[in-house]
Design a protein around this motif. Structure first.
Motif, PDB file in Angstrom:
ATOM      1  N   LYS A  53       0.805  -1.216   0.000  1.00 43.60           N
ATOM      2  CA  LYS A  53       0.000   0.000   0.000  1.00 43.60           C
ATOM      3  C   LYS A  53       0.843   1.274   0.000  1.00 43.60           C
ATOM      4  N   VAL A  54       2.174   1.136   0.175  1.00 41.74           N
ATOM      5  CA  VAL A  54       3.011   2.324   0.331  1.00 41.74           C
ATOM      6  C   VAL A  54       4.221   2.268  -0.600  1.00 41.74           C
ATOM      7  N   ASP A  55       4.747   3.467  -0.908  1.00 45.87           N
ATOM      8  CA  ASP A  55       5.951   3.580  -1.733  1.00 45.87           C
ATOM      9  C   ASP A  55       7.222   3.430  -0.905  1.00 45.87           C
ATOM     10  N   GLY A  56       7.126   3.652   0.400  1.00 44.68           N
ATOM     11  CA  GLY A  56       8.289   3.565   1.271  1.00 44.68           C
ATOM     12  C   GLY A  56       7.869   3.652   2.726  1.00 44.68           C
ATOM     13  N   LEU A  57       8.835   3.428   3.619  1.00 47.35           N
ATOM     14  CA  LEU A  57       8.556   3.416   5.062  1.00 47.35           C
ATOM     15  C   LEU A  57       9.454   4.392   5.794  1.00 47.35           C
ATOM     16  N   ILE A  58       8.859   5.120   6.727  1.00 44.22           N
ATOM     17  CA  ILE A  58       9.610   5.908   7.698  1.00 44.22           C
ATOM     18  C   ILE A  58       9.342   5.284   9.058  1.00 44.22           C
ATOM     19  N   ILE A  59      10.398   4.862   9.732  1.00 44.35           N
ATOM     20  CA  ILE A  59      10.256   4.186  11.023  1.00 44.35           C
ATOM     21  C   ILE A  59      10.615   5.167  12.129  1.00 44.35           C
ATOM     22  N   LEU A  60       9.656   5.405  13.033  1.00 42.68           N
ATOM     23  CA  LEU A  60       9.851   6.314  14.156  1.00 42.68           C
ATOM     24  C   LEU A  60      10.124   5.504  15.414  1.00 42.68           C
ATOM     25  N   GLY A  61      11.241   5.767  16.064  1.00 37.88           N
ATOM     26  CA  GLY A  61      11.533   5.043  17.298  1.00 37.88           C
ATOM     27  C   GLY A  61      12.202   3.718  16.995  1.00 37.88           C
ATOM     28  N   GLU A  62      12.902   3.220  17.954  1.00 37.71           N
ATOM     29  CA  GLU A  62      13.781   2.066  17.739  1.00 37.71           C
ATOM     30  C   GLU A  62      13.016   0.755  17.635  1.00 37.71           C
ATOM     31  N   LEU A  63      13.150   0.087  16.478  1.00 41.99           N
ATOM     32  CA  LEU A  63      12.658  -1.275  16.269  1.00 41.99           C
ATOM     33  C   LEU A  63      13.842  -2.228  16.292  1.00 41.99           C
ATOM     34  N   PRO A  64      13.635  -3.479  16.724  1.00 43.79           N
ATOM     35  CA  PRO A  64      14.749  -4.437  16.737  1.00 43.79           C
ATOM     36  C   PRO A  64      15.338  -4.624  15.335  1.00 43.79           C
ATOM     37  N   GLU A  65      16.647  -4.759  15.287  1.00 44.58           N
ATOM     38  CA  GLU A  65      17.331  -4.913  14.002  1.00 44.58           C
ATOM     39  C   GLU A  65      16.826  -6.136  13.247  1.00 44.58           C
ATOM     40  N   HIS A  66      16.586  -7.254  13.970  1.00 48.41           N
ATOM     41  CA  HIS A  66      16.147  -8.474  13.287  1.00 48.41           C
ATOM     42  C   HIS A  66      14.792  -8.271  12.626  1.00 48.41           C
ATOM     43  N   TYR A  67      13.922  -7.486  13.261  1.00 55.65           N
ATOM     44  CA  TYR A  67      12.588  -7.255  12.693  1.00 55.65           C
ATOM     45  C   TYR A  67      12.686  -6.442  11.409  1.00 55.65           C
ATOM     46  N   ILE A  68      13.506  -5.427  11.415  1.00 58.22           N
ATOM     47  CA  ILE A  68      13.658  -4.593  10.215  1.00 58.22           C
ATOM     48  C   ILE A  68      14.254  -5.408   9.069  1.00 58.22           C
TER      49      ILE A  68
END
Length: 335
Positions: free
Chosen positions: A122-137
């Motif tokens: 549904k999106v052209d790209g992602l902006i991630i706010l706040g720290e997500l685990p590296e493995h999840y990304i």
């Protein structure tokens, strides 16, 4: 009512990842014909409905930017990332984009569940706010091969754009500010195990203390969250320092309340400095001296990078680190 079939069920039956199932439904060419046929067969048998080829090439443009935020940073009393999101929303509108918010909870992180905005393209790209685990990304988001920009944290081992505050230098500056006011016994509030930014702020505090040969006392290190990032009550012992540096304004706000409940006057009996410059610093009595994070600058950077990627402009990976600004209010006193 007929039960809704999920992509996870299909992936479990076929024996492939949920990302692969999503690629099949979106006409991606990097999946074998044999796997495609198995996925489509199971989907048909289960009655799964999907929109094929919503975005079929890198040249097609949806005009949507996904904003991904961990649920823990959107608790009722948390507003730091809400403010950043508002700035991003305004910047997106200027550039002609819509934003779609996706909140990731702990279960989704533990199971590497993929946000619908990704699995349904549904999106052209992602902006991630706040720290997500590296493995999840790396395992759940990067396989979709869409632009990703990180805001307020960075990954050293991933080629992803990021913008962060120079938390080490800002905390070092804040500690030296307290030292310039005559404070020698200074405590720190924050759990260094929860985010990299808190760790960096703690290390900046330690450097300033060590340079002046002032001790960093264990009993002066307070935690407002446990190791699982859940809020906990302050464990304040006797023999308080003359000042505290808090990892954010919310922590400073509630520390001030706790100290006042003990009969202490702020800043006469104890000075307190915060971090972020959000609503807690204004609503507090007294108003909190703090290190202002440049939230508007973060939003502009994130949207500028995303705009370039979406429009297929050549750009390098940028890991930008920006300064914070000391905002003097009422919670610090010279001694």
């Amino acid at each position: 009512m007929k039960r809704k079939v999920t992509m996870q069920e299909i992936s479990d039956i076929v024996g492939v990842s949920k990302v692969t199932v999503s690629k099949v439904f979106n006409n991606r060419t990097d999946v074998s014909d044999e796997v495609k046929q198995r996925v489509l067969k199971v989907a048909k048998e289960l009655g799964y409905r999907y929109h094929a080829g919503v975005k079929t090439s890198k040249t097609s443009r949806l005009g949507n930017v996904g904003i991904v935020v961990p649920e823990v940073f959107l608790e009722p009393d948390e507003n730091f990332y809400v403010h950043i999101y508002k700035h991003i929303y305004k910047e997106a509108e200027k550039l002609g984009y819509s934003t779609i918010l996706s909140v990731i909870n702990k279960d989704q992180l533990n199971h590497n569940d993929i946000p619908n905005i990704c699995s349904e393209h549904k999106v052209d790209g992602l902006i991630i706010l706040g720290e997500l685990p590296e493995h999840y990304i790396k395992e759940s988001l990067m396989p979709y091969d869409i632009p990703i920009v990180l805001v307020d944290f960075a990954l050293r081992d991933a080629d992803l754009d990021s913008i962060t505050t120079n938390n080490f230098e800002a905390s070092y500056q804040a500690t030296n500010y307290l030292i310039s006011k005559g404070h020698k016994e200074i405590g720190f509030v924050g759990n260094i195990k929860t985010t990299q930014s808190i760790m960096d702020r703690y290390l900046g505090y330690c450097k300033a203390m060590m340079e002046h040969d002032y001790p960093v006392k264990e009993e002066h290190i307070l935690k407002e969250r446990d190791d699982d990032n859940h809020e906990v009550d302050y464990q304040i012992e006797s023999g308080l320092p003359t000042a505290f540096i808090c990892n954010n304004d919310k922590a400073a706000f509630y520390l001030i309340r706790s100290l006042q409940d003990m009969g202490l006057r702020i800043p006469d009996d104890c000075s307190v400095i915060g971090f972020d410059d959000n609503n807690h610093s204004i609503f507090s009595q007294p108003k909190i001296t703090t290190m202002r994070v440049r939230k508007d600058e973060m939003a502009r950077f994130a949207l500028s990078k995303m705009h370039k990627y979406i429009n297929n402009r050549k750009t390098t990976i940028d890991k930008l680190i920006i300064d914070a600004d000391l905002i003097e209010r009422e919670s610090v006193k010279s001694i």
